[in-house]
Design a protein around this motif. Structure first.
Motif, short mmCIF file in Angstrom:
data_model
loop_
_atom_site.label_atom_id
_atom_site.label_comp_id
_atom_site.label_asym_id
_atom_site.label_seq_id
_atom_site.Cartn_x
_atom_site.Cartn_y
_atom_site.Cartn_z
N LYS A 1 -3.29 0.57 -3.66
CA LYS A 1 -2.78 -0.67 -3.06
C LYS A 1 -2.69 -1.74 -4.13
CE LYS A 1 -7.39 -1.76 -1.51
NZ LYS A 1 -8.26 -1.98 -0.41
N ARG B 1 0.86 -1.18 0.00
CA ARG B 1 0.00 0.00 0.00
C ARG B 1 0.90 1.23 0.00
NH1 ARG B 1 -3.89 -0.60 5.12
NH2 ARG B 1 -1.88 -0.62 6.16
N LEU C 1 -4.66 6.80 2.03
CA LEU C 1 -4.32 5.66 1.19
C LEU C 1 -4.39 6.10 -0.27
CD1 LEU C 1 -3.69 2.64 1.08
CD2 LEU C 1 -6.15 2.22 1.00
#
Length: 141
Positions: free
Chosen positions: A140, A111, A137
Protein backbone atom coordinates in the motif's frame (compact mmCIF):
# COMPACT_ATOMS: atom_id res chain seq x y z
CA UNK A 1 -18.80 -12.55 6.68
CA UNK A 2 -21.56 -15.16 6.37
CA UNK A 3 -24.33 -12.64 7.00
CA UNK A 4 -22.94 -10.40 4.27
CA UNK A 5 -22.84 -13.30 1.81
CA UNK A 6 -26.52 -14.06 2.44
CA UNK A 7 -27.39 -10.40 2.05
CA UNK A 8 -25.54 -10.23 -1.26
CA UNK A 9 -27.63 -13.02 -2.71
CA UNK A 10 -30.89 -11.28 -1.84
CA UNK A 11 -30.14 -7.97 -3.50
CA UNK A 12 -28.43 -6.52 -6.52
CA UNK A 13 -24.64 -6.51 -6.30
CA UNK A 14 -24.68 -2.94 -7.62
CA UNK A 15 -26.86 -1.83 -4.69
CA UNK A 16 -24.40 -3.38 -2.25
CA UNK A 17 -21.46 -1.75 -4.00
CA UNK A 18 -23.05 1.68 -3.97
CA UNK A 19 -23.87 1.38 -0.26
CA UNK A 20 -20.30 0.42 0.69
CA UNK A 21 -18.26 2.53 -1.73
CA UNK A 22 -16.97 6.02 -0.98
CA UNK A 23 -17.48 8.79 -3.52
CA UNK A 24 -14.44 8.76 -5.82
CA UNK A 25 -13.23 5.32 -4.69
CA UNK A 26 -12.13 3.11 -7.58
CA UNK A 27 -11.09 -0.47 -8.32
CA UNK A 28 -8.96 -1.31 -11.34
CA UNK A 29 -8.12 -4.76 -12.71
CA UNK A 30 -4.48 -4.96 -13.81
CA UNK A 31 -2.42 -7.65 -15.52
CA UNK A 32 1.33 -8.13 -15.44
CA UNK A 33 2.55 -8.15 -19.03
CA UNK A 34 5.33 -7.10 -21.34
CA UNK A 35 4.71 -3.58 -22.65
CA UNK A 36 4.63 -2.98 -26.40
CA UNK A 37 7.74 -0.83 -26.02
CA UNK A 38 9.63 -3.31 -23.82
CA UNK A 39 13.40 -2.94 -23.87
CA UNK A 40 15.98 -5.47 -22.79
CA UNK A 41 18.05 -4.75 -19.70
CA UNK A 42 21.82 -5.31 -19.52
CA UNK A 43 21.25 -9.07 -19.10
CA UNK A 44 18.88 -9.33 -22.06
CA UNK A 45 15.74 -9.70 -19.94
CA UNK A 46 12.48 -7.98 -20.77
CA UNK A 47 10.77 -6.24 -17.86
CA UNK A 48 7.10 -6.79 -17.13
CA UNK A 49 4.86 -3.93 -16.01
CA UNK A 50 1.34 -3.72 -14.58
CA UNK A 51 -1.08 -2.82 -17.38
CA UNK A 52 -4.61 -1.59 -16.69
CA UNK A 53 -7.27 -3.93 -18.07
CA UNK A 54 -10.36 -1.97 -16.99
CA UNK A 55 -12.08 -0.27 -14.09
CA UNK A 56 -14.32 -2.74 -12.28
CA UNK A 57 -17.36 -2.31 -10.02
CA UNK A 58 -17.06 -3.86 -6.61
CA UNK A 59 -16.10 -3.59 -2.98
CA UNK A 60 -13.43 -5.15 -0.80
CA UNK A 61 -14.07 -5.95 2.85
CA UNK A 62 -11.60 -6.99 5.57
CA UNK A 63 -11.81 -10.66 6.51
CA UNK A 64 -12.22 -10.77 10.29
CA UNK A 65 -11.41 -14.48 10.44
CA UNK A 66 -7.75 -14.16 9.47
CA UNK A 67 -5.08 -16.27 11.14
CA UNK A 68 -3.50 -14.56 14.12
CA UNK A 69 0.08 -15.03 15.24
CA UNK A 70 1.18 -15.67 18.82
CA UNK A 71 1.83 -11.98 19.48
CA UNK A 72 -1.73 -11.10 18.41
CA UNK A 73 -0.95 -9.61 15.02
CA UNK A 74 -2.61 -10.77 11.84
CA UNK A 75 0.01 -12.64 9.82
CA UNK A 76 -1.60 -12.27 6.40
CA UNK A 77 -3.88 -9.38 5.54
CA UNK A 78 -6.77 -11.24 3.90
CA UNK A 79 -9.82 -9.62 2.35
CA UNK A 80 -12.94 -10.65 0.47
CA UNK A 81 -13.89 -8.85 -2.72
CA UNK A 82 -17.35 -8.74 -4.28
CA UNK A 83 -17.42 -7.65 -7.92
CA UNK A 84 -19.90 -7.31 -10.74
CA UNK A 85 -19.10 -10.11 -13.23
CA UNK A 86 -18.35 -7.85 -16.21
CA UNK A 87 -14.75 -9.00 -16.70
CA UNK A 88 -12.97 -12.28 -17.25
CA UNK A 89 -9.72 -13.62 -15.83
CA UNK A 90 -8.49 -16.84 -17.45
CA UNK A 91 -8.48 -19.73 -14.94
CA UNK A 92 -4.83 -20.54 -15.55
CA UNK A 93 -3.66 -16.89 -15.48
CA UNK A 94 -5.16 -15.58 -12.20
CA UNK A 95 -1.66 -15.18 -10.76
CA UNK A 96 -0.89 -12.57 -13.43
CA UNK A 97 -3.68 -10.27 -12.24
CA UNK A 98 -4.15 -7.90 -9.32
CA UNK A 99 -6.65 -5.31 -8.16
CA UNK A 100 -5.64 -1.71 -7.59
CA UNK A 101 -7.82 0.04 -4.99
CA UNK A 102 -7.62 3.82 -4.86
CA UNK A 103 -9.17 5.99 -2.15
CA UNK A 104 -10.13 9.58 -2.90
CA UNK A 105 -7.54 11.61 -1.00
CA UNK A 106 -4.72 14.00 -1.67
CA UNK A 107 -2.27 12.42 -2.23
CA UNK A 108 -4.16 9.31 -3.36
CA UNK A 109 -4.04 6.30 -1.04
CA UNK A 110 -3.53 3.17 -3.13
CA UNK A 111 -3.57 -0.50 -2.14
CA UNK A 112 -2.80 -3.51 -4.34
CA UNK A 113 -4.43 -6.90 -3.83
CA UNK A 114 -3.18 -10.26 -5.03
CA UNK A 115 -5.99 -12.54 -6.20
CA UNK A 116 -5.76 -15.84 -4.32
CA UNK A 117 -9.07 -17.42 -5.35
CA UNK A 118 -12.12 -16.53 -7.45
CA UNK A 119 -15.62 -17.98 -7.07
CA UNK A 120 -17.12 -17.37 -10.50
CA UNK A 121 -20.20 -19.55 -10.12
CA UNK A 122 -22.46 -17.33 -8.01
CA UNK A 123 -25.72 -17.24 -9.95
CA UNK A 124 -29.22 -15.91 -9.38
CA UNK A 125 -32.10 -16.71 -11.73
CA UNK A 126 -29.67 -18.60 -14.00
CA UNK A 127 -27.49 -15.52 -14.54
CA UNK A 128 -24.12 -14.69 -13.06
CA UNK A 129 -24.74 -12.50 -10.02
CA UNK A 130 -21.25 -11.58 -8.82
CA UNK A 131 -17.69 -12.80 -8.37
CA UNK A 132 -16.38 -13.37 -4.87
CA UNK A 133 -12.60 -13.24 -4.48
CA UNK A 134 -10.16 -14.11 -1.74
CA UNK A 135 -7.57 -11.33 -1.79
CA UNK A 136 -4.30 -10.66 -0.03
CA UNK A 137 -2.95 -7.17 0.55
CA UNK A 138 0.27 -6.92 -1.47
CA UNK A 139 1.41 -3.41 -0.63
CA UNK A 140 0.00 0.00 0.00
CA UNK A 141 0.95 3.63 -0.42
Amino acid sequence: MGALRGWVLLMSILTLIEDLKLAGESYTLQVEAYPATALEDALGNLGKVWVTVKEISGTIQKDEQGKISEDGRVETATYTGFFEPDFEIPHDKAGDYRIKHQFPSNPPFIRYFIIRNIDRNLKMNNEFHHYEMELELARKW
